[in-house]
Design a protein around this motif. Structure first.
Motif, short mmCIF file in Angstrom:
data_model
loop_
_atom_site.label_atom_id
_atom_site.label_comp_id
_atom_site.label_asym_id
_atom_site.label_seq_id
_atom_site.Cartn_x
_atom_site.Cartn_y
_atom_site.Cartn_z
N VAL A 183 21.75 -50.17 -30.47
CA VAL A 183 22.10 -50.33 -29.06
C VAL A 183 21.28 -49.35 -28.23
O VAL A 183 21.34 -48.13 -28.46
CB VAL A 183 23.60 -50.11 -28.80
CG1 VAL A 183 23.91 -50.28 -27.31
CG2 VAL A 183 24.44 -51.07 -29.63
N ASP A 184 20.52 -49.86 -27.27
CA ASP A 184 19.76 -49.04 -26.33
C ASP A 184 20.53 -49.02 -25.02
O ASP A 184 20.58 -50.03 -24.30
CB ASP A 184 18.36 -49.61 -26.14
CG ASP A 184 17.47 -48.73 -25.26
OD1 ASP A 184 18.02 -47.84 -24.57
OD2 ASP A 184 16.24 -48.94 -25.26
N ALA A 185 21.13 -47.88 -24.70
CA ALA A 185 21.90 -47.75 -23.46
C ALA A 185 21.01 -47.33 -22.29
O ALA A 185 21.48 -47.31 -21.15
CB ALA A 185 23.03 -46.74 -23.65
N VAL A 187 23.71 -48.01 -34.34
CA VAL A 187 22.64 -47.02 -34.26
C VAL A 187 22.36 -46.79 -32.78
O VAL A 187 21.87 -47.69 -32.08
CB VAL A 187 21.37 -47.50 -34.97
CG1 VAL A 187 20.25 -46.47 -34.85
CG2 VAL A 187 21.66 -47.83 -36.43
N PRO A 188 22.68 -45.61 -32.23
CA PRO A 188 22.55 -45.39 -30.78
C PRO A 188 21.14 -44.97 -30.37
O PRO A 188 20.49 -44.16 -31.03
CB PRO A 188 23.54 -44.26 -30.51
CG PRO A 188 23.57 -43.48 -31.80
CD PRO A 188 23.31 -44.47 -32.92
N LEU A 189 20.69 -45.52 -29.26
CA LEU A 189 19.45 -45.10 -28.60
C LEU A 189 19.78 -44.72 -27.17
O LEU A 189 20.33 -45.52 -26.42
CB LEU A 189 18.43 -46.24 -28.58
CG LEU A 189 17.55 -46.52 -29.78
CD1 LEU A 189 16.55 -47.62 -29.42
CD2 LEU A 189 16.82 -45.28 -30.25
N TYR A 190 19.49 -43.49 -26.79
CA TYR A 190 19.58 -43.03 -25.41
C TYR A 190 20.99 -43.22 -24.86
O TYR A 190 21.19 -43.80 -23.79
CB TYR A 190 18.55 -43.75 -24.54
CG TYR A 190 17.17 -43.79 -25.14
CD1 TYR A 190 16.64 -42.68 -25.78
CD2 TYR A 190 16.39 -44.94 -25.09
CE1 TYR A 190 15.37 -42.71 -26.35
CE2 TYR A 190 15.12 -44.99 -25.66
CZ TYR A 190 14.63 -43.88 -26.29
OH TYR A 190 13.38 -43.91 -26.86
N PHE A 191 21.99 -42.71 -25.59
CA PHE A 191 23.37 -42.79 -25.14
C PHE A 191 23.74 -41.66 -24.19
O PHE A 191 24.80 -41.68 -23.57
CB PHE A 191 24.32 -42.76 -26.35
CG PHE A 191 24.61 -44.12 -26.94
CD1 PHE A 191 23.64 -45.11 -26.97
CD2 PHE A 191 25.86 -44.40 -27.47
CE1 PHE A 191 23.91 -46.36 -27.51
CE2 PHE A 191 26.14 -45.65 -28.01
CZ PHE A 191 25.17 -46.62 -28.04
N LEU A 216 20.52 -56.90 -35.54
CA LEU A 216 20.19 -57.25 -34.16
C LEU A 216 20.13 -55.98 -33.32
O LEU A 216 20.52 -54.90 -33.76
CB LEU A 216 21.21 -58.21 -33.56
CG LEU A 216 22.59 -57.66 -33.14
CD1 LEU A 216 23.29 -58.64 -32.20
CD2 LEU A 216 23.46 -57.39 -34.35
N GLY A 217 19.66 -56.15 -32.09
CA GLY A 217 19.64 -55.06 -31.13
C GLY A 217 20.22 -55.51 -29.81
O GLY A 217 20.09 -56.68 -29.42
N LEU A 218 20.88 -54.60 -29.10
CA LEU A 218 21.45 -54.86 -27.79
C LEU A 218 20.89 -53.84 -26.81
O LEU A 218 20.78 -52.66 -27.13
CB LEU A 218 22.97 -54.73 -27.82
CG LEU A 218 23.74 -55.60 -28.81
CD1 LEU A 218 25.22 -55.21 -28.82
CD2 LEU A 218 23.57 -57.08 -28.50
N ALA A 219 20.53 -54.29 -25.61
CA ALA A 219 20.05 -53.40 -24.56
C ALA A 219 20.85 -53.65 -23.30
O ALA A 219 20.99 -54.79 -22.85
CB ALA A 219 18.57 -53.64 -24.29
N PHE A 220 21.39 -52.56 -22.73
CA PHE A 220 22.16 -52.66 -21.50
C PHE A 220 21.37 -52.08 -20.34
O PHE A 220 20.55 -51.18 -20.51
CB PHE A 220 23.49 -51.90 -21.65
CG PHE A 220 24.45 -52.54 -22.60
CD1 PHE A 220 25.34 -53.51 -22.17
CD2 PHE A 220 24.44 -52.20 -23.95
CE1 PHE A 220 26.22 -54.11 -23.04
CE2 PHE A 220 25.33 -52.79 -24.83
CZ PHE A 220 26.22 -53.76 -24.38
N ASP A 221 21.63 -52.59 -19.14
CA ASP A 221 21.01 -52.01 -17.96
C ASP A 221 21.81 -50.80 -17.51
O ASP A 221 22.76 -50.38 -18.17
CB ASP A 221 20.84 -53.05 -16.85
CG ASP A 221 22.16 -53.55 -16.28
OD1 ASP A 221 23.21 -53.30 -16.91
OD2 ASP A 221 22.14 -54.19 -15.21
#
Length: 492
Positions: free
Chosen positions: A187-189, A216-220, A253-258
Motif C-alpha cells: 500500500v502506497d499512502a 507492506v507499507p510505503l510512505y505511511f 497486488l498493490g493499492l495507491a491512495f491519493d
C-alpha cells in the motif's frame, strides 16, 4: 455592500486555494459563518450541529479553528474528529446525521488547502446545492464584517471525538475479509491519509481482529509536504514506487491512495495498473449480486460516467443491472446515485460511490471489494482483471490549444458533418462523444471535453483493439492540434 470576490477559491465542487493568500484563517472564519447560515441552520430540526475534520497538512488545524469559530458563533455545536480521510468525514456526517466540512486539498502541493462541504448524511454541497450561496455570503462577510456572535448562552460548543474505530468497524461490516486466502498487499499512502486509515481498517490499529493480509507499507508517515512523490496516483509517475515494490515483495497486488484517501488505484501482481473501469465493473458486479441475492426481483442500478469503458454497462446489464451514464464530476454522480437509489457508482478517475456508504465515495471500501474478490478465488489479479477490461483505452490526453471552440469544430466537421468515418452516434452530454460501436466494425468511440478552467481539450478513446484505438486517437489529435496545439501525456 462590499462583496469580496471568492470565485478563484470557491469553485463548482469545493473550496481550494493557496494558503494564506487565498485561504487564510479570516477567510475560513467567514466561510464557516456562511456555511452555518446557508446549510447547517436551515437543515437543523433540533439543536444545530456539524462535524469537521482535516488531513495532514500543516495549515489544517489553524484553518479548522477559524472555520469552527464561524460555526459556534452562529450557535452550531461542532464535533471535531481531527485527522481523518475524506471518506472518514463522510462517514461521520452520515453516522451522526449532521452536515460536515473536510479540510483537504487532496493531491495538491503543500501550499494548498481547501474544504469539501456536505449536508447531513454526506449529501454533496456543490454550485447548485448551496456552494454558490456560501461563496456569496462569505464574500459579503469579508467585505462588510461578520455578524455578531451569539451570546454566551446561545453560542455553540466544540467537542473533540475520535471516530476512526467507528469508521473502520463500519467498513468491515460491509465487506467480510476474514475468510479470504492470505494475501500480500503493498500500500502506497503517498504520505497522505491512507497512512492513518489503512492500519485501522486493514490492520489492527483500531482494535479490530487481524485479517489474513500481509500489508507492506510505503510512505505511511503523514506529511503534507509529500516528500516522496505527489499523492496523485492518476499520474503514472506516482505509481512507479508501488509497482517496483509489488514485484520486489512478490505481492499479490498493490493499492495507491491519493492525499485525502478517497480515491484508490490498483496494480496487479506484475505491477501493471488495473484500470478504474475494470474496478468499477468488478465492484459493481459484486454489489449487484448482493442485491439480487437479497431480492431476486430487484433491478439494481449502477451509475458510471461517460469516460468509463463500454465493458462496464455491457457486463453489468448482462448481470441483471440497469446502468445510468452521467457527466464527469462527483456532484453529478452523487445526484444520480440518490435519484436512482443506485447500489454503486464508478468514475474513470477512481472515485467509487456506494449506496451503503451514504451514496458517497470511498476508496477504502472499493479496495476491500478488490481484496475480497481476489481472495475468494485462486487466480492472480491479472487473470481476474482481464475479464473486466476487454477493450483498449488511450487514457486521458490533455491538449493545450489556442482556440478551443475552433479545435472542437474541426473534429465535429470531420466526424459528424462529413460522416467520413461512416455512420456514427453523437451526443453532447459532457463535451462531444462520437461512437462507432453497437453492431459496427471496427468498434471505437471517443469523447472530447473542454476544461472549465484552462485552454485544454481532454481526449479519451476506446476501441476493440489496439491498432484501431491508436488510429482514432492520432486522427483526432491531429485535428485538435492542427493550429499549433500541444499535447500532454496520457493519464491511464
Amino acid at each position: 455592500m462590499t462583496r469580496i470576490d471568492l470565485s478563484s477559491l470557491i469553485k463548482a465542487y469545493d473550496v481550494r486555494g493557496t494558503v494564506p493568500d487565498q485561504l487564510s484563517p479570516d477567510v475560513a472564519h467567514a466561510i464557516g459563518a456562511a456555511f452555518a447560515r446557508v446549510v447547517v441552520l436551515p437543515e437543523a430540526s433540533g439543536a444545530p450541529a456539524a462535524v469537521v475534520g482535516h488531513d495532514m497538512r500543516d495549515s489544517g488545524p489553524e484553518l479548522v479553528a477559524a472555520f469552527t469559530r464561524g460555526l459556534t458563533d452562529a450557535g452550531v455545536d461542532v464535533t471535531l474528529v481531527g485527522l481523518c480521510s475524506t471518506d472518514g468525514l463522510y462517514y461521520a456526517s452520515g453516522a451522526l446525521g449532521v452536515p460536515g466540512a473536510m479540510f483537504t486539498a487532496s493531491h495538491n502541493p503543500a501550499v494548498y488547502n481547501g474544504i469539501k462541504l456536505c449536508r447531513a448524511g454526506a449529501r454533496p454541497v456543490g454550485q447548485d446545492t448551496g456552494l454558490t450561496q456560501v461563496r456569496e455570503l462569505a464574500g459579503d462577510y469579508l467585505g462588510d464584517g461578520l455578524p455578531a456572535a451569539a451570546d454566551e448562552e446561545s453560542r455553540g460548543t466544540a467537542t473533540e471525538r475520535d471516530m476512526l474505530a467507528d469508521y473502520s468497524g463500519f467498513l468491515r461490516s460491509l465487506v467480510d475479509l476474514s475468510g479470504i486466502r492470505p494475501l500480500k498487499v503493498v500500500v502506497d499512502a503517498g504520505n497522505g491519509m491512507g497512512g492513518h486509515t489503512v492500519p485501522a481498517v486493514l490492520g489492527t490499529g483500531a482494535g479490530l481482529p487481524a485479517l489474513p493480509l500481509d500489508v507492506v507499507p510505503l510512505y505511511f508517515e503523514l506529511d503534507g509536504t509529500f516528500p516522496n512523490h505527489e499523492a496523485n496516483p492518476l499520474e503514472p509517475a506516482n505509481l512507479r514506487d508501488l509497482q517496483a515494490a509489488v514485484v520486489e515483495h512478490d505481492a499479490d497486488l498493490g493499492l495507491a491512495f491519493d492525499g485525502d484517501a478517497d480515491r484508490c488505484f490498483v496494480v496487479d501482481e506484475h505491477g501493471d495498473p488495473v484500470s478504474p473501469s475494470a474496478i468499477t465493473a468488478l465492484v459493481g458486479l459484486r454489489e449487484v449480486a448482493k442485491e439480487l441475492a437479497a431480492d431476486p426481483d430487484a433491478k439494481p442500478v449502477v451509475i458510471h460516467n461517460l469516460i468509463t469503458s463500454r465493458a462496464v454497462p455491457d457486463l453489468l446489464r448482462a448481470a441483471g443491472a440497469e446502468t445510468v451514464r452521467t457527466r464527469v464530476g462527483h456532484s453529478f454522480i452523487k445526484a444520480q446515485m440518490a435519484e436512482h437509489q443506485a447500489v454503486f457508482g464508478g468514475e474513470h478517475s477512481a472515485h467509487y460511490y456506494f449506496r451503503d456508504f451514504f451514496f458517497a465515495d470511498t476508496g477504502m471500501l472499493a479496495a476491500m471489494h478488490v481484496l475480497a474478490a481476489l481472495g475468494a478465488q485462486p487466480h492472480p489479479l491479472s487473470a481476474l482483471a482481464d475479464a473486466y477490461q476487454p477493450y483498449v483505452a488511450s487514457g486521458e490526453i490533455n491538449s493545450t490549444v489556442a482556440d478551443v471552440p475552433a479545435a472542437r469544430e474541426r473534429v465535429v466537421e470531420a466526424y459528424v458533418e462529413q460522416q467520413g468515418a461512416g455512420p456514427v452516434e453523437v451526443d453532447e452530454l459532457d463535451g462531444l462523444t462520437v461512437s462507432h460501436w453497437d453492431g459496427q466494425h471496427p468498434q471505437w468511440w471517443f469523447n472530447l471535453r473542454a476544461s472549465n478552467t484552462e485552454p485544454l481539450l481532454r481526449l479519451n478513446v476506446e476501441a476493440a483493439d489496439h491498432d484501431i484505438m491508436e488510429k482514432v486517437r492520432d486522427d483526432v489529435l491531429s485535428l485538435v492540434r492542427a493550429q499549433g496545439g500541444t499535447t500532454e501525456g496520457a493519464q491511464r
